[in-house]
Design an enzyme around this catalytic site. Structure first.
Site, PDB file in Angstrom:
ATOM      1  N   PRO A 205       0.982  -1.119  -0.054  1.00 57.38           N
ATOM      2  CA  PRO A 205       0.002   0.055   0.178  1.00 57.38           C
ATOM      3  C   PRO A 205       0.820   1.179  -0.026  1.00 57.38           C
ATOM      4  CG  PRO A 205      -0.916  -1.562   1.629  1.00 57.38           C
ATOM      5  CD  PRO A 205       0.547  -2.097   1.193  1.00 57.38           C
ATOM      6  N   THR A 207       2.605   2.452  -2.659  1.00 57.65           N
ATOM      7  CA  THR A 207       3.784   2.643  -3.508  1.00 57.65           C
ATOM      8  C   THR A 207       3.483   3.218  -4.753  1.00 57.65           C
ATOM      9  OG1 THR A 207       3.145   0.268  -4.362  1.00 57.65           O
ATOM     10  CG2 THR A 207       4.809   0.364  -2.512  1.00 57.65           C
ATOM     11  N   THR A 210      -1.909   3.142  -8.446  1.00 52.26           N
ATOM     12  CA  THR A 210      -2.892   3.832  -8.959  1.00 52.26           C
ATOM     13  C   THR A 210      -2.274   5.078  -9.854  1.00 52.26           C
ATOM     14  OG1 THR A 210      -4.342   3.271  -7.054  1.00 52.26           O
ATOM     15  CG2 THR A 210      -5.044   5.224  -8.524  1.00 52.26           C
ATOM     16  N   HIS A 425      15.123   0.022  31.126  1.00 47.74           N
ATOM     17  CA  HIS A 425      14.506  -0.839  29.970  1.00 47.74           C
ATOM     18  C   HIS A 425      15.185  -0.472  28.858  1.00 47.74           C
ATOM     19  CE1 HIS A 425      11.108  -3.405  28.034  1.00 47.74           C
ATOM     20  NE2 HIS A 425      11.620  -2.442  27.338  1.00 47.74           N
ATOM     21  N   GLU A 426      15.090   0.989  28.527  1.00 49.29           N
ATOM     22  CA  GLU A 426      15.401   1.480  27.287  1.00 49.29           C
ATOM     23  C   GLU A 426      16.905   1.427  27.025  1.00 49.29           C
ATOM     24  OE1 GLU A 426      13.531   1.891  24.875  1.00 49.29           O
ATOM     25  OE2 GLU A 426      11.672   1.654  26.337  1.00 49.29           O
ATOM     26  N   HIS A 429      18.243  -2.134  25.886  1.00 48.14           N
ATOM     27  CA  HIS A 429      17.762  -2.179  24.435  1.00 48.14           C
ATOM     28  C   HIS A 429      18.997  -1.640  23.825  1.00 48.14           C
ATOM     29  CE1 HIS A 429      13.968  -3.862  24.281  1.00 48.14           C
ATOM     30  NE2 HIS A 429      13.522  -2.898  24.914  1.00 48.14           N
ATOM     31  N   ASP A 503       7.960  -6.019  22.982  1.00 51.29           N
ATOM     32  CA  ASP A 503       9.176  -6.565  22.754  1.00 51.29           C
ATOM     33  C   ASP A 503       8.894  -7.966  22.558  1.00 51.29           C
ATOM     34  OD1 ASP A 503       9.965  -4.040  22.904  1.00 51.29           O
ATOM     35  OD2 ASP A 503      10.581  -4.164  24.977  1.00 51.29           O
TER      36      ASP A 503
END
Length: 615
Positions: A205, A207, A210, A425-426, A429, A503
């Site tokens: 969708p 891209t 149409t 927490h971040e 990551h 996560d």
């Protein structure tokens, strides 16, 4: 300037004139029938008294109606009704005022009687005419129920061409053959060549499927009939097939022409699957499309373009030679194409010198043309909100982050304990993603809630990638588990929260895709277990599982092993860099958001333990 249909305008004028004449005629009859309606009514005794006292100039008697003209007036201003007989018999003294007696006119009474008959008849006739016109309109709608609702484009002055569309060069090359045939059909016919009757545009969708279809019509300068697949299907059986016939008939009359069916999967799903409604109407519509495409007369020069992002669900009969012979894949734009698309969308937007579209194009890997247009529009909105005259790079960055990861929710209040937990927490990551060699670099870390998350650690690939290997997948899994592992290290196994829910869900999806779809398992290496959609049962999607129960258990074990391995690697990395975890946590609590260069400075001394490496 918009032109109204001539017939519709004349009908409206006729109806308006009819009602205006009717109202005016009624008022005229009323005026004739009641010529003295504006005179003030007074008592006969008062008129006689005033006449005897010399206050009245003239009395005009017509039948029993008396018009009174006072001495101060030139014309009658009052009226009264006398009893039968002479007015002198009611007390008027002779010689006191002028009395003029005339014979009563029957015209007013006749007109009033005639009007009381004609006006109701005219009103009833007008009511019936109105009802008949309404019924005729409904009948016309019913007769046009099976007509095509396709919109006609391509004949307007401002045509869309390939030059107006940035990127999609490969798709343009595929479609240039269609354009050349529509422009020069004789060149192909003399060699006995037959141009494909149908071209299927397949892509994600947004891209530009149409827009490319309209560009084909613009380049060839031919009529372009556009319709959505959902517009064929109605509640009544046979309407969709009738609209298909009407659409193809219109296209043949205007040939050479292009028919564009957007979202063809609405009517083109595999027959007998029970999907898309499960009734005969959709299948009849599909059958009619198949017949029309296979039954073109020679030389009609009508080409069917169709767009979908679900080519896997289409009926095989649509894709066979003679129908949709060609399949053009519209891919997500690469970096060079993304920059070109951004330049198109910023062409009419005032921007200052800080705006760097090349840098934005590098960061928007995986974005579609519609996503890029949305980013450009959001940047303009953000600049207008702060009353700026030009868009700055800060506006562009904020728009990109808003579209990619959601808007900041600064209004959400978190207590100190939640902020600290989010920071750990971040930071978990970020450290795991930064240390592992096959992970994408950290782009931004924030503990400000964005979208549906309490905080975000954002990784961006340095360049576009077409493939992902096992090492990259495993590093993605490890960094996804970094937040939960950091919580467990700091607060203990019983201190974990629901903050890692998304996560864990994402990690499980990736691990299951590795085993089932990519053949990256240990015991199930090089085997793919793809599940096809079955159908709807009690509002739930059912899947046809092409493997045994024992294989399903083996898949679950493989997924569990991948998640466990990712957790162990993340734990090794965080324990090795515990002091950096604390430093990054403190920086997040102080700054709330750390940009790419700030994060890299904090993580410059982070190291990877030998045990966490993949061999």
């Amino acid at each position: 300037m918009v032109k109204r249909p001539k017939g519709k305008l004349s009908n409206t004028l006729r109806l308006s004139l009819f009602w205006a004449i009717l109202v005016l005629s009624t008022l005229a009859v009323w005026a004739i029938a009641s010529p003295h309606a504006d005179l003030k009514e007074v008592a006969i005794s008062d008129v006689v008294r005033r006449a005897n006292e010399g206050e009245i100039k003239k009395l005009e008697i017509q039948g029993n109606e008396v018009k009174v003209t006072p001495k101060t007036q030139e014309a009658a201003t009052e009226k009264t009704i006398k009893e039968d007989g002479s007015i002198y018999e009611q007390g008027l003294e002779k010689g006191k005022t002028e009395v003029l007696v005339t014979q009563p006119s029957e015209t007013g009474n006749a007109l009033w009687g005639l009007a009381s008959i004609i006006i109701p008849v005219v009103l009833i006739a007008a009511f019936f005419m109105f009802m008949m016109r309404q019924a005729q309109g409904q009948n016309n709608q019913a007769m046009g129920f099976g007509k095509s609702k396709a919109k006609l484009y391509g004949l307007d002055k401002e045509r869309v061409t390939f030059a107006d569309i940035a990127g999609n060069d490969n798709a343009k090359q595929d479609l240039e053959e269609v354009v050349d045939f529509l422009k020069h059909p004789k060149k192909y016919e003399t060699l006995g060549a037959k141009i494909p009757k149908g071209v299927l545009l397949v892509g994600n969708p947004g891209t530009g499927k149409t827009m490319l279809a309209r560009a084909v019509a613009g380049e060839a300068n031919v009529p372009f009939f556009s319709i959505s697949g959902s517009e064929f299907v109605e509640m009544f059986v046979g309407v969709g097939a009738s609209r298909v016939r009407d659409l193809f008939a219109k296209a043949k009359k205007n040939s050479p022409a292009i028919i564009f069916i957007d979202e063809i999967d609405a009517v083109g799903r595999k027959r007998g699957s029970g999907m898309g409604g499960g009734h005969d109407e959709r299948e009849q519509t599909l059958n009619q499309i198949l017949v029309e495409m296979d039954g073109f007369e020679t030389g009609t020069n009508v080409i069917v373009l169709a767009a979908t992002n679900r080519a896997d669900v289409l009926d095989p009969a649509l894709l066979r030679p003679g129908r949709f012979d060609r399949r053009t894949n519209i891919m997500l734009p690469e970096r060079r194409d993304r920059e070109a698309i951004l330049k198109v969308h910023f062409k009419n937007k005032p921007s200052d010198d800080t705006v760097d579209l090349d840098k934005l194009a590098a960061k928007t890997a995986g974005s579609s043309g519609a996503d890029l247009a949305n980013i450009a529009n959001e940047a303009a909105i953000i600049a207008a909100r702060r009353n700026a005259k030009k868009i700055s790079n800060k506006d562009l960055t904020e728009a990109f982050e808003k579209v990619a990861i959601g808007p900041e929710r600064k209004a959400k209040v978190m207590n100190d304990k939640e902020k600290e937990m989010t920071a750990y927490h971040e930071a978990g990551h970020a450290i795991v993603g930064h240390v592992l060699p096959d992970s994408d670099p950290v782009h931004k870390v924030t503990i400000i809630p964005r979208g549906g998350t309490g905080g975000v650690t954002w990784f961006l690939p340095p360049e576009d990638k077409s493939y992902t290997n096992v090492y990259e997948f495993k590093d993605i899994l490890a960094r996804a588990m970094g937040g939960r592992v950091a919580e467990k290290i700091i607060y203990g196994a019983d201190g974990i929260t629901t903050g890692a829910g998304s996560d864990l869900r994402k990690a499980t999806e990736i691990a299951r895709d590795m085993i089932r779809e990519q053949g990256m398992g240990t015991k199930l290496r090089d085997q793919v277990f793809h599940e096809d959609n079955g159908g709807m049962v009690f509002d739930k999607m059912t899947h046809e599982r092409p493997y045994s129960e024992s294989t399903a258990q083996e898949i679950d074990k493989e997924v569990e092993a991948l998640i466990r391995e990712a957790s162990q690697r993340a734990e090794l990395v965080i324990n090795e860099n515990r002091d950096i975890l604390e430093q990054l946590k403190d920086a997040l609590l102080e700054e709330e958001t750390l940009e790419e260069d700030q994060v890299h400075k904090k993580l410059a001394k982070a190291s990877m333990p030998r045990e966490a490496a993949l061999h």
